[in-house]
Design a protein around this motif. Structure first.
Motif: not given
Lengths: 257, 260
Positions: A212-239
């Motif tokens: 969730l870290g790099y998806q939260l930042a909108g970074s293309d680290y590791l290539g795969g990016l499926l979640l936009p930052p807001w969705a990654a933030a919501a998932t992280l908050a969910g955990y």
């Protein structure tokens, strides 16, 4: 609330384990320096052709799992050590509102691990950039401004992992059990998700805690990016929400042994 | 010694954590079965062209590898549990010879973890083969006779993790510290080694625990991040070393240190 916060801050900074865990996490800076020195030497010894394709991983990303585990331990022990030693009884006698006790612990653990993790991540970043200099190795070619969101998100992820640890520790009341649960969330389930066929591995990986870290930042680290930052933030908050929510439910309903 | 062994066996099987660990192992096997079932279903619904790209690592890379830290925790709790509750004091009053006390724990943990490890590895293998049937999706689909050395070595690795836990637990006397060390050896060091450029990538990657079964069996480590520089005898020696070094440190410290 100020009193509970002060008490939790005193507890956290007066136990040896907090300093051990933070010390091991800070040793990541040393590892980042060793790593950067090593790749620099390999780069300098390489042929021009090899240098053109030379790629290395950013130390602050490569050593992030070390930080995740160390600060998860801080979060877990913030509550399980009270159950192990029995001080939970004194704590709840002092703060009879159990939700308030958990909230105070969550605030202190969250703030302390966020500050410490950001500091270590930024130090690893600085060490990596300083030692590799202007040799182009992929990870050090972006500007500080471009990397900033990823650095901030990496520290935030570590703090979230610590809060998940606190929640699981309060729910399970066992150091070993809570640590194994955190390790499962950080390493086991994501590795198992990698084994899924086709698109499924990317889909499941995108909601895994360490991803969730790099998806939260909108970074293309590791290539795969499926979640936009807001969705990654919501998932992280969910955990964090599920872990602390189940902790609150357990703490308020169950007797303290 | 029989009395010692039976008391250690009683301690191990009467701790709740041992049964929790067995429960998690069963969950791991169920999860592995679900994963293979899912892959089989996906395979059946895929077109001929995409079928070629559908593959899954052998079960030993899932339920087997994930059981290692779990058994490590069981080994750690066998001794840190005694320190936490103070039972270590009565244990050492009953058995004043501390090395005999540790030896009894080593025997009981080693035997139980070896039985557990081999059971997990072979159960995972059996379950995955039954579910997948003749679909060519498992990355290593050689038959059981060819895989036997690899599977046996992997079961032994699981037992070695339990002994690492026991040794480090005696040295550190803390469940949290021991578990962090186990996770570091099991996962964190290998992924960091994976980031290194050659030649250290393969050098460190060859001596990490999960790289050893493949090298002991002489089949190497295809489809993985691990190196394969060691001949079988050297890999077996490293495997023994992983258990022996923490246990030797444990024996030394238990012998010299006061019990708190």
């Amino acid at each position: 609330m100020t009193g509970s916060l002060t008490a939790e801050w005193l507890k956290l900074r007066s136990v040896r384990s907090t300093w051990y865990a933070t010390g091991v996490a800070a040793a990541g800076i040393l590892l980042a320096a060793l790593w950067s020195t090593y790749v620099t030497r390999v780069y300098d010894a390489a042929t021009a052709e090899h240098q053109a394709h030379f790629r290395a991983a950013a130390p602050e990303q490569g050593f992030l799992p070390l930080l995740e585990v160390c600060f998860a331990v801080v979060g877990v022990l913030a509550i399980t050590s009270e159950h192990a030693t029995g001080t939970i009884r004194a704590s709840l006698a002092a703060v009879p509102r159990r939700g308030a006790l958990l909230a105070a612990k969550a605030v202190v653990v969250g703030v302390v691990t966020l500050v410490a993790a950001e500091a270590i991540v930024f130090a690893m970043f600085a060490v990596g950039r300083a030692l590799t200099g202007d040799r182009p190795m992929g990870f050090n070619e972006s500007s500080v401004g471009e990397t900033l969101p990823l650095l901030l998100a990496s520290g935030a992820l570590v703090a979230a992992v610590a809060l998940v640890g606190l929640g699981l520790g309060a729910a399970l009341r066992s150091t070993a059990g809570a640590l194994i649960a955190v390790v499962a969330l950080l390493f086991v389930v994501p590795t198992a998700a990698n084994a899924l066929p086709g698109d499924w591995s990317d889909r499941v990986r995108s909601v895994m805690l360490p991803d969730l870290g790099y998806q939260l930042a909108g970074s293309d680290y590791l290539g795969g990016l499926l979640l936009p930052p807001w969705a990654a933030a919501a998932t992280l908050a969910g955990y964090v929400g599920v872990a602390l929510g189940s902790a609150a439910a357990v703490l308020m309903r169950r007797d303290v042994r | 010694m029989t009395g010692l062994l039976s008391s250690e066996w009683l301690k191990l099987r009467s701790a709740r954590s041992t049964w929790c660990a067995i429960g998690v192992v069963v969950l791991l096997l169920v999860g592995t079965a679900a994963l293979f079932e899912f892959v089989a279903v996906v395979y059946d619904h895929a077109s001929e062209a995409t079928r070629a790209h559908i593959s899954i690592v052998p079960a030993v890379g899932l339920s087997g590898q994930f059981s290692e830290p779990l058994l490590g925790v069981v080994g750690a709790l066998a001794v840190t549990g005694e320190y936490r509750t103070g039972a270590i004091r009565s244990s050492l009053v009953a058995v004043p010879d501390r090395l005999r006390y540790l030896a009894a724990k080593v025997v009981v943990i080693a035997v139980s973890a070896l039985v557990a490890g081999e059971t997990i590895v072979f159960a995972g293998y059996g379950i995955s083969r039954v579910i997948v049937g003749d679909r060519p999706v498992i990355l290593d689909d050689s038959d059981l006779a060819d895989q036997l050395p690899l599977l046996l070595a992997h079961g032994a690795l699981i037992a070695v993790f339990a002994l690492i836990g026991l040794g480090l637990g005696t040295v550190l006397r803390s469940a949290a510290g021991t578990i962090v060390c186990i996770v570091a050896v099991w996962y964190i060091v290998p992924i960091m080694a994976n980031m290194l450029p050659e030649p250290w990538h393969a050098r460190i990657g060859s001596v990490t625990p999960d790289a050893l079964p493949g090298q002991i069996a002489g089949v190497g480590n295809p489809h993985s991040v691990y190196g394969e520089l060691l001949p079988p005898w050297a890999a077996a020696l490293v495997l023994v070393g992983y258990a022996a070094v923490p246990l030797a440190a444990a024996a030394l410290l238990l012998h010299r240190r006061d019990v708190r």
